[in-house]
Design a protein around this motif. Structure first.
Motif, short mmCIF file in Angstrom:
data_model
loop_
_atom_site.label_atom_id
_atom_site.label_comp_id
_atom_site.label_asym_id
_atom_site.label_seq_id
_atom_site.Cartn_x
_atom_site.Cartn_y
_atom_site.Cartn_z
N MET A 214 0.55 -1.48 0.16
CA MET A 214 0.16 0.14 -0.37
C MET A 214 0.32 1.10 -0.40
N ASN A 215 2.15 1.03 0.25
CA ASN A 215 2.93 2.53 0.66
C ASN A 215 2.65 2.98 1.60
N LYS A 216 1.66 2.75 2.19
CA LYS A 216 1.74 3.45 3.74
C LYS A 216 1.86 2.97 4.84
N TYR A 217 2.83 3.58 5.57
CA TYR A 217 2.82 2.31 7.11
C TYR A 217 2.93 2.93 8.52
N LEU A 218 2.40 2.54 9.24
CA LEU A 218 2.12 2.90 10.44
C LEU A 218 2.97 1.54 11.87
N LEU A 219 3.66 2.54 12.11
CA LEU A 219 4.67 2.07 13.81
C LEU A 219 4.48 2.55 14.73
N LEU A 220 4.06 1.34 15.08
CA LEU A 220 3.30 1.13 16.86
C LEU A 220 4.11 1.59 17.35
N THR A 221 4.78 2.26 18.54
CA THR A 221 6.11 1.91 19.04
C THR A 221 5.14 2.72 20.59
N ASN A 222 5.71 0.77 21.51
CA ASN A 222 5.44 1.51 22.92
C ASN A 222 6.79 1.40 23.76
N ASP A 223 6.26 2.66 24.48
CA ASP A 223 7.72 2.75 25.76
C ASP A 223 6.97 1.74 26.72
N THR A 224 7.88 0.84 26.87
CA THR A 224 7.68 -0.77 28.20
C THR A 224 8.18 -0.49 29.16
N GLU A 225 7.43 -0.03 30.52
CA GLU A 225 8.59 0.96 31.10
C GLU A 225 7.54 0.74 32.65
N ALA A 226 8.76 0.43 33.75
CA ALA A 226 8.04 -0.20 34.80
C ALA A 226 7.79 1.69 35.97
N LEU A 227 7.53 2.09 36.06
CA LEU A 227 8.74 3.61 36.39
C LEU A 227 7.91 3.18 37.97
N PRO A 228 8.32 4.06 39.01
CA PRO A 228 8.10 3.80 40.53
C PRO A 228 6.76 4.84 41.17
N TYR B 128 14.57 -2.09 6.77
CA TYR B 128 14.72 -3.06 5.31
C TYR B 128 14.65 -2.28 4.41
N LEU B 129 13.47 -1.33 4.66
CA LEU B 129 12.58 -0.80 3.52
C LEU B 129 13.14 0.59 2.88
N ILE B 130 14.14 1.25 3.77
CA ILE B 130 14.96 1.88 3.57
C ILE B 130 15.75 0.94 2.88
#
Length: 832
Positions: free
Chosen positions: A1-15, A294-296
């Protein structure tokens, strides 16, 4: 589709996001009533053939590192993208022991050249921890809270980590990073690092360039994915975009309570996430950072923009601030008080009519200026509302109100920086920095002074209360200093009036100039015998006071070359009740007078206002020690001019002018050294009563009394008898005392109590109360001194000696407040 979505998740257990079991609750999302964590997120994204890039942080839960690595392994085993995330500000102080790196700065965006090794150590160490469980090299890095600078990019290059997910305009506005490109697609930094910006939209770009809002789930309902006609909304995310990066957290399916803790409250957010991906998957491929690389590399995504890495260089706040010198403040008319009479009088006639500035040249910043440099900081603008009212030339109405604009309560102390730096050399007085912040607030608002070297590095900081004069010790190698307001947890609002770099007195109602020639002697003598202890041929001196023209503080400024630090300060109350009687308080000469000489000393630990409120039926005069350049603690300079002459006679003349005619009985009182002064002053002014509270039993054996009261007799050749030999018994004790105010008892020409009273036997109080603690080893000497007073004087003066054990007195060893008040009322209420 040449349209891209990145789901970025900050995985943290802050006090600060959970009370306990941080990894279990914030990463796995396991709670007593349900589960909503990374497993559920992974399950949903797999329904749409997608992946999530999980940026895993170990720093925030270092004591549960094994649990965090277990989460990373599970994600990797389920074909999710595990990359590096760092929150080193949460590392315990002990972590840095034996590493060779300094603890501060804690935030990575403030790392400087000397911290490069520290940053490299962190990234290499924690990326290695993750690589050990995922079995491959880290591909991307995101800084905690997007706190990064150009050094971060340099270290990523050196460690062969090719991608950074840090670019966000919103973080620049919050002061979390020094720079961000406006690009919404991947670009390269000049050193080759690929930057993947978080998708953001700018609200009202024509009005404010800093209203950037991130596309994130589920915290923001404004920037959301819209289809159809909804996509015409300017800040929408829709199919018209061909590259999107969504920000999530491992606790994005949870809810937040009033304390800021995440908790489970059903699966609604999970279902909304599924609905969002169902719409977006029709238009976008959901990829991760490895797919993007890889795409880049294969040229399917072309990067055609490069940013200079130098744009992201960190510059310390102290160097970015505007630098002010005293001359700058004068030229810009921010408020400059010079030694020139007309300039000083100008301000006294306006805003500063009820305030006195001391110690030479002085300068202030007013609300209009402070407001300008506070609103420069966009982070402050988001948290606080700054409202300036008034005109620059109208000092009486000029004010700045800072109020809390956040809906949630301030959980910890915050600082509101004033974005201006001052050249420290231009504001010093005798090697110290005088500071004063005038502020009004229901809460305890303080301010911090930060010291920086010539490179802008912070050396140290000090915190002080507002509305109190402070003489600040300046660290070595200090080039500049800056100021921040310290906002407490329960903060609502504060009104800032001005910031000054000088001593300020807001209490005094009368300012009396001190002149070196104020006390002189002539050949006038009085009738009657002098004293059996004195040479009868000696003529008694008379104190002559030279008059000044004019009224108020302006008259003292008519004198050429007068120094602003030579003033008596009086606080006069209830002057209309003077016919009922007058109470004159003398202060305690304590060591704090050296540090804050503009503060009125308390009477034996009681605030002056408490004493005065209990004496509302009488006129009350509170006398503070004069400003003297050499007044440093126990040096004998208390109430003496620089020539060593007593200032009490001159003070008495001014007090008489203030009281005028129809004045009732005068009562002088003081505590400790103030008690000694009270007695001497009572003799000079002709007071009817005197209360010497916890008077020093040895009295005039101190170096103070070498000059106090009537030492001008020394210039007439009067010979003072030798001090009693009983004092020899205390010589050993004297040598052991560390306090400097107990001096050599055998020093010549010391005035004793009986000498002073005998000399003024025609002008003495009718009643004197002596109180002291029986723990004082010099108590017997006081009795001997009283016995040696001339019989004629003793007939005119009744003594009441009160001896008390320490358990009956307060911690200062003085009379209790109710007792001193009652004694004053009893004496002034007499009808005899």
């Amino acid at each position: 589709m040449n349209k891209y979505l990145l789901l970025t998740n900050d995985t943290e257990a802050l006090p600060n996001r959970a009370k306990d079991n941080h990894v279990k609750r914030l990463m796995w999302g396991e709670h007593e009533n349900g589960v909503a964590g990374v497993r559920e997120m992974t399950s949903v994204v797999k329904e749409f053939n997608g992946k999530i890039t999980y940026f895993v942080d170990i720093c925030g839960a270092l004591d549960r590192k094994a649990e965090v690595l277990e989460v990373a392994k599970w994600l990797n085993d389920n074909d999710q993208d595990v990359e590096l995330h760092l929150h080193p500000e949460y590392l315990p102080d002990g972590f840095w022991d034996n590493t060779g790196f300094r603890l501060n700065p804690r935030f990575m965006n403030q790392y400087e050249e000397e911290d490069k090794g520290k940053l490299k150590y962190l990234i290499k160490m924690f990326s290695g921890e993750l690589e050990s469980v995922i079995g491959r090299k880290i591909n991307a890095y995101r800084a905690g809270s997007f706190r990064w600078n150009a050094m971060t990019l340099e270290v990523l290059k050196e460690l062969d980590i090719p991608m950074a997910f840090n670019n966000t305009q919103a973080s620049v506005a919050l002061g979390q990073c020094p720079y961000a490109s406006s690009m919404q697609k991947p670009f390269r930094w000049s050193n080759g690092i690929i930057e993947v910006p978080v998708t953001e939209k700018n609200f009202f770009p024509n009005l404010n360039d800093n209203w950037w809002v991130r596309y994130q789930y589920p915290l923001c309902s404004l920037v959301r994915y819209r289809t159809g006609l909804g996509s015409i909304i300017p800040y929408s995310v829709s199919a018209k975009d061909d590259f999107l990066v969504c920000l999530m957290h491992s606790w994005s399916f949870l809810y937040r309570d009033d304390e800021g803790y995440e908790y489970y409250n059903g699966d609604q957010r999970k279902e909304d996430f599924r609905k969002m991906l169902k719409k977006m998957s029709r238009d976008f491929d959901i990829i991760d950072s490895r797919d993007l690389k890889y795409l880049i590399d294969t040229g399917k995504i072309v990067i055609d923009h490069t940013e200079d890495i130098r744009k992201a260089a960190y510059v310390p706040d102290s160097l970015r601030r505007a630098h002010f010198t005293r001359e700058d403040i004068k030229n810009k008319n921010y408020a400059y008080l010079s030694n020139e009479i007309d300039q000083y009088s100008k301000y006294c006639d306006n805003f500063f009519s009820d305030k006195r500035f001391y110690y030479g040249m002085s300068c202030c910043l007013f609300p209009s200026v402070i407001h300008k440099y506070i609103t420069v900081n966009n982070d402050t603008m988001r948290q606080f509302k700054c409202t300036y009212e008034g005109c620059d030339n109208d000092f009486k109405t000029n004010k700045l109100v800072i109020s809390n604009r956040l809906l949630n309560k301030i959980e910890k102390v915050l600082y509101v920086p004033i974005e201006v730096s001052f050249e420290v050399k231009d504001f010093l007085f005798h090697g110290k920095l005088p500071t004063y912040v005038s502020a009004e607030s229901e809460q305890m608002v303080m301010y911090a002074v930060y010291f920086h070297d010539s490179k802008g590095q912070r050396i140290s900081s000090r915190t002080f209360k507002c509305n109190i004069c402070n003489m600040v010790d300046v660290p070595k190698n200090t080039a500049t200093f800056s100021i921040s307001l310290r906002i407490p947890e329960d903060f609502k609002s504060v009104t800032i009036k001005y910031i000054s770099f000088t001593f300020i007195d807001t209490i005094s109602t009368h300012i009396i100039p001190i002149r070196g020639d104020a006390v002189v002697a002539d050949d006038t003598s009085k009738d009657g015998n002098i004293s059996e202890t004195m040479d009868n041929s000696v003529k008694e001196p008379e104190f002559l006071i030279k008059e000044n023209s004019g009224k108020g503080i302006e008259k003292s400024l008519e004198l050429k070359n007068i120094s602003y630090d030579n003033y008596f300060r009086l606080s006069v109350h209830n002057i209309k009740k003077k016919a009922n009687g007058v109470v004159i308080f003398f202060p305690v000469n304590l060591e704090f007078n050296k540090k804050s000489p503009v503060e009125y000393p308390n009477y034996s630990g009681y605030p002056d206002s408490c004493i005065e409120s209990d004496l509302s039926d009488y006129a009350v005069i509170n006398i503070a020690e004069p400003f003297l350049e050499k007044q440093y603690g126990y040096t004998g300079s208390w109430f003496f001019n620089e020539q060593g002459k007593s200032l009490l006679p001159e003070l008495a003349e001014h007090v008489k002018k203030i009281l005028g005619n129809d004045c009732g009985s005068i009562l002088c009182t003081g505590f400790s050294m103030g008690a000694d002064l009270a007695l001497q002053f009572a003799v000079i002014i002709g007071a009817k009563y005197c209360i010497c509270d916890t008077i020093h039993a040895i009295l005039v054996k101190y170096r103070y009394f070498r000059k106090l009261g009537l030492d001008v007799i020394k210039s007439h050749g009067i010979q003072i008898p030798e001090v009693s030999k009983e004092l020899e018994n205390y010589e050993a004790l004297t040598k052991k005392r560390e306090n400097r105010y107990v001096m050599d008892y055998y020093e010549k020409n010391l005035l004793t109590l009986h000498t002073a009273v005998n000399y003024n036997r025609n002008n003495i109080p009718s009643t004197v109360y002596f109180t002291f603690n029986n723990m004082n080893p010099f108590t017997p000497l006081l009795f001997k001194e009283i016995k040696r007073i001339d019989r004629y004087a003793r007939k005119k003066m009744s003594f009441k000696i009160i001896i008390s054990g320490g358990e009956e007195y307060n911690r200062f060893g003085c009379m209790e407040k109710d007792e001193i008040i009652k004694t004053i009322h009893d004496l002034l209420g007499r009808t005899d």
